[in-house]
Design a protein around this motif. Structure first.
Motif, short mmCIF file in Angstrom:
data_model
loop_
_atom_site.label_atom_id
_atom_site.label_comp_id
_atom_site.label_asym_id
_atom_site.label_seq_id
_atom_site.Cartn_x
_atom_site.Cartn_y
_atom_site.Cartn_z
N MET A 166 -8.18 1.50 -0.83
CA MET A 166 -7.34 2.68 -0.58
C MET A 166 -7.58 3.75 -1.63
O MET A 166 -7.70 4.94 -1.32
N GLN A 173 1.38 4.17 -2.74
CA GLN A 173 1.23 5.58 -2.38
C GLN A 173 2.44 6.40 -2.86
O GLN A 173 2.30 7.46 -3.45
N THR A 214 -4.42 -8.28 -2.29
CA THR A 214 -3.76 -7.02 -2.61
C THR A 214 -4.60 -6.10 -3.50
O THR A 214 -4.72 -4.90 -3.21
N ILE A 266 0.84 -1.20 0.00
CA ILE A 266 0.00 0.00 0.00
C ILE A 266 0.88 1.25 0.00
O ILE A 266 0.64 2.20 -0.74
N LYS A 290 -7.31 -4.46 -1.53
CA LYS A 290 -6.75 -3.42 -0.65
C LYS A 290 -6.52 -2.15 -1.43
O LYS A 290 -6.87 -1.05 -0.99
N GLU A 291 -5.91 -2.32 -2.59
CA GLU A 291 -5.58 -1.15 -3.39
C GLU A 291 -6.83 -0.41 -3.81
O GLU A 291 -6.86 0.83 -3.81
#
Ligand code: ADP
Ligand code: MG
Length: 693
Positions: free
Chosen positions: A533, A334, A526, A330, A529-530
Motif C-alpha cells: 500500500m 491510512q 500485515t 490498512i 500489505k502495508e
C-alpha cells in the motif's frame, strides 16, 4: 364477541393439529391469524355471463365443466375444458399441468379468472389461456369465493386456498368493535378507521372499497393498519431518543477560542457548507451534557475524516483523549497518515495501536494509558482489546459500509462515558435511516469538496480486454496510476483465488511492459500489505492488482483509473466504494466495469445504475429496490424491524406521516403517556428488535 388473544386452535376449521403447524409459522392467536394480510384482491363482484365475454376483457366467469380432456400437442400436455353457464360455453386451456385432470373434471363447478382471447383454433369463438381457477363446492357459503372482491392469500402453514379464505371470512364476520390502540386525536389526524372495522375490511372489502386501492395497500383498512403499526414503531424510537437526550452522564465539552485557533491552524482549506453544518451539529452535541451518539453519513470523499478530526480537536482541547477506529488495518494506517499530516501544526501526539511491532504497540498503549498521547488510531478491536485510556472523551467509529459494529454500550461496559460519532460511507436510503437508525441523531454530508473532476464510468465485456489494457496504458503514460480489482469470495481470500489473482498479475505485467505492478490480497501478512500500500501511495508502483481489501477508504489522488473485473459479481455498494477510489484528485478519472459472460437481469440492472449515476443516495435507493431491506444491510440485518402490515419499500410516505405524529405525540403528551401506549406488549419484542440496545 371475538377474543383476539384466544388461541388459534379454537377457530373453526383449525383444531389442535393445525394449530401446532400454525404455531411454527408464528401464528398462535386469533389476532395473528387476522393479520395474515391478503397478497392481492380480485374483483369478482360481477360475474360476467359467458355470452357477454369479449376478447381483451379480464374477468371472472362461473359455470360447470361440460367437457374435459388431456391431449398432447407439440410435446406439450394440453388440458382443455368447456365451461358452460346459462348463456353459453367458453373454452379454457392450460399447458403442462396434466394433474388438472383430477381437479377440473367433468361436472365440477368452477370459477375462472383470466383474460379473454380470440380463439385462433376456431371451434369456440373465444377462450381463456391458463386462467386462475377455483372449484366451487356445494357447501360453500355463497359469496365467499365469488360475488365480492375476493382476497387471495399466501399459503399459511397447513391452511391454503379456499379453506384459508373461508376461515378468514368467518373470522372477519365476527370481528366487532375492538379497543383502540391509538389515542383519538392521533386517529383523527391520521384519518383512521376504527380498528375492528379495518381488520374486518381487510378480509371482507365492502362496496366502498376500490380494488385498485386494495391492491396498492392504500384502502382505508390498509392505511389504518399500516399507520397504526408504523406509529407505534416510531413512538418507540422517539422514546429511546428522548431517553438518550435526558441522559446527563455525558461530558459537556467547551468550545473556546483556543479550540477555534487550533482548528484554524489545522485546516488547509475552507470547509464546505455541508461540513460546516455537520460540524456545528456535532459541536452542539459535544457541548451538551448528554452523551453524543451521532451517525455521520457521507459519500466516499465527502470529507468525513476532516470533520471527525475537528471533533477530536474539541475533545483534546478540553483535556480528553480521542480514538478513531477503522474496520481494517490498512484503513487505520491510512487514517493515521492523514491525521498525522494534518496535525503537524499542533502539539498533539498520535498513537497507532494496531500493526507495527509488538514493542511499538506496547509503548503506544503505555502512552495512552498514562495520558501522554491524545489520539489513538486502530481497528475496531481497539475497544474490545485491552487498550486503556487515561481519559477517553470521544470515540469515532469509521464503519465504512458496515453497520452497528460498535455500539455506545460497548464503551460503557469498559467504563467510558465518551461521546460517540459513527461514520458510514454508505448512503442509507431515508426509509431505512428512519427505521434502523430512527433513534439516532443523523448528520449528512451531501456536498463534495471543490476541485474534484468527475469520474467517467464505462462498461466493457471481457472480450474487450485489449481495449481495457490500452486505457490503463494511456493513464500510466501520462504519469498516473491504476487499480485493477478482482472479486474474491472472502476477505481472507481462499488459496485458489489467490492463485487466480497471481495469474492476473502476470497478465497485467505482460500487457504493461516497463510498469511496476504489485499484488495486494488478504493472505498477505500485515507488514507486506502495508508495504504494498505504501509503495502504491508513494507512487513507487503504478498498478495495484488487488482483491476487495482495497475498497475501503484508500486515498491515492494520482490513481485515475479503476478497472473492476467480474463487475457483475459485486454488489452496488461495493462498486460504488470501489469507484470512489478514483476521482480523488483534480484529474478526470475513469472507472471501467468489465463483465464476464451472460448477465442476470439483476446484474444488468446494477451495472446500468452505476453507468447512469454517481450519486450515492440514488445508488442506495436502487440497491434497496433491487435487494429489499433485509439484504440491503447484509447478513446482519441490524435493527430492521419485522412489520406485520407495513412494508418499508412501499410505505415510505406513510412512514414519514406516522413518524411525524409519533414524535408530536411524545412532545404533547409526554414520556409517561407514550410508555403507556407501548406498555403491555413490549415494544422491542413486538418488532423483533431484541438484538438492538
Ligand atoms: P471521506 O472520509 O468522506 O471519504 P475525506 O475526509 O477523506 O473524505 O476527504 C476526501 C479528500 O477531500 C481528502 O483528500 C481531504 O483532504 C479533501 N477535503 C475534505 N474536505 C475538503 C474541503 N472542504 N476542501 C477541499 N478538500 C477537502
Ligand atoms: Mg475518510
Amino acid at each position: 364477541v371475538l377474543d383476539l388473544q384466544a388461541p388459534v386452535q379454537y377457530v373453526k376449521g383449525v383444531g389442535p393439529q393445525r394449530a401446532e403447524a400454525l404455531a411454527k409459522a408464528g401464528v398462535r392467536t386469533v389476532e395473528d391469524l387476522l393479520f395474515h394480510v391478503p397478497l392481492r384482491y380480485e374483483d369478482r363482484r360481477q360475474l360476467t355471463r359467458i355470452a357477454d365475454l369479449r376478447p381483451g376483457m379480464k374477468t371472472t366467469v362461473a359455470g360447470v365443466v361440460e367437457v374435459a380432456g388431456l391431449r398432447r400437442a407439440r410435446r406439450m400436455a394440453l388440458y382443455e375444458i368447456r365451461l358452460a353457464d346459462e348463456t353459453g360455453r367458453l373454452k379454457a386451456l392450460w399447458f403442462n399441468q396434466p394433474f388438472l385432470r383430477d381437479v377440473l373434471g367433468r361436472g365440477r363447478r368452477v370459477v375462472l379468472y383470466g383474460t379473454v382471447e380470440r380463439d385462433a383454433q376456431g371451434g369456440a369463438r373465444i377462450m381463456m389461456a391458463s386462467p386462475q381457477y377455483e372449484l366451487l363446492e356445494d357447501e360453500d357459503t355463497p359469496g365467499v369465493h365469488t360475488g365480492r372482491i375476493v382476497p387471495i392469500y399466501e399459503k399459511l402453514g397447513p391452511l391454503a386456498g379456499k379453506a384459508l379464505r373461508r376461515t378468514l371470512w368467518r373470522l372477519g364476520e365476527q370481528v366487532g368493535e375492538l379497543p383502540e390502540t391509538l389515542p383519538p386525536p392521533v386517529r383523527e389526524r391520521l384519518g383512521l378507521l376504527p380498528r375492528g372495522a379495518a381488520l374486518r375490511r381487510l378480509h371482507q372489502p365492502t362496496d366502498e372499497d376500490e380494488p385498485e386501492a386494495l391492491n396498492l395497500a392504500r384502502s382505508p383498512a390498509h392505511r389504518t393498519l399500516i399507520l397504526e403499526e408504523l406509529f407505534l414503531f416510531q413512538l418507540g424510537l422517539a422514546l429511546r431518543r428522548q431517553g438518550r437526550r435526558d441522559d446527563r452522564k455525558g461530558i459537556a465539552f467547551r468550545v473556546t477560542d483556543a479550540t477555534r485557533e487550533a482548528v484554524k491552524r489545522i485546516l488547509p482549506f475552507h470547509l464546505t457548507a455541508a461540513q460546516k453544518r455537520v460540524l456545528r451539529e456535532i459541536a452542539d452535541d459535544m457541548q451538551a451534557s448528554r452523551p453524543m451518539h451521532r451517525l455521520l453519513q457521507g459519500d466516499v470523499g465527502s470529507g468525513k475524516t476532516v470533520v471527525a478530526l475537528l471533533a477530536m480537536v474539541i475533545a483534546v482541547e478540553n483535556g480528553y483523549q480521542a480514538a478513531l477506529m477503522a474496520p481494517t488495518e490498512i484503513l487505520a494506517e491510512q487514517h493515521a497518515l492523514t491525521l498525522r499530516r494534518m496535525l503537524q501544526r499542533v502539539p498533539y501526539s498520535l498513537e497507532m495501536v494496531t500493526g507495527g511491532t509488538r514493542a511499538q504497540r506496547q509503548a503506544a498503549r503505555e502512552r495512552l494509558r498514562a495520558g501522554q498521547a491524545q489520539i489513538a488510531v486502530g481497528t475496531h478491536a481497539l475497544i474490545q482489546e485491552d487498550v486503556r485510556f487515561h481519559r477517553l472523551g470521544l470515540a469515532v467509529v469509521d464503519e465504512q459500509h458496515r453497520f452497528g459494529v460498535i455500539q455506545r454500550d460497548d464503551l460503557r461496559k469498559k467504563g467510558y462515558e465518551a461521546d460517540v460519532l459513527v461514520m458510514t460511507a454508505t448512503p442509507i436510503p431515508r426509509t431505512l435511516a428512519l427505521t434502523a437508525y430512527g433513534d439516532l441523531d443523523v448528520s449528512v454530508l451531501d456536498e463534495r469538496p471543490p476541485g474534484r473532476a468527475p469520474v467517467r464510468t464505462v462498461r466493457r465485456s471481457a472480450s474487450e480486454r485489449r481495449l481495457v489494457q490500452g486505457m490503463v496504458r494511456d493513464e500510466l503514460a501520462a504519469g498516473r496510476q491504476a487499480y485493477v480489482v478482482y472479486p474474491l469470495v472472502e476477505e481472507s481470500d481462499k488459496l485458489e483465488d489467490v492463485a487466480s489473482a497471481t495469474q492476473m498479475l502476470e497478465q497485467w505485467r505482460q500487457a504493461l511492459p516497463g510498469a511496476r505492478v504489485a499484488l495486494l490480497h488478504g493472505r498477505l501478512p500485515t507488514a507486506a500489505k502495508e508495504e504494498v500500500m505504501a509503495d502504491f501511495a508513494g507512487g513507487r508502483t503504478q498498478v495495484l492488482v488487488a482483491t476487495t481489501v482495497v475498497e475501503v477508504g484508500v486515498d491515492v489522488p494520482r490513481a485515475t483509473i479503476m478497472v473492476v473485473e467480474n463487475a457483475e459479481r459485486f454488489g452496488l455498494a461495493s462498486l460504488h466504494q470501489l469507484r470512489g477510489r478514483v476521482g480523488r484528485g483534480a484529474t478526470a478519472s475513469t472507472c471501467v466495469l468489465v463483465s464476464h459472460g451472460r448477465l442476470s437481469e439483476e446484474a444488468q440492472a446494477r451495472l446500468e445504475v452505476m453507468a447512469r449515476t454517481d450519486d450515492g443516495f440514488v445508488i442506495a435507493e436502487e440497491d434497496l429496490r433491487l435487494r429489499g431491506p433485509g439484504d440491503f444491510f447484509g447478513t446482519r440485518q441490524w435493527g430492521l424491524p419485522a412489520f406485520r402490515v407495513a412494508d418499508l419499500l412501499r410505505d415510505r410516505e406513510l412512514l414519514e406521516l406516522a413518524r411525524g405524529e409519533a414524535f408530536r405525540f411524545l412532545e404533547d403528551s409526554g414520556v409517561a403517556a407514550a410508555r403507556d401506549l407501548l406498555g403491555q406488549e413490549g415494544w422491542a419484542r413486538r418488532f423483533h428488535l431484541a438484538g438492538v440496545g
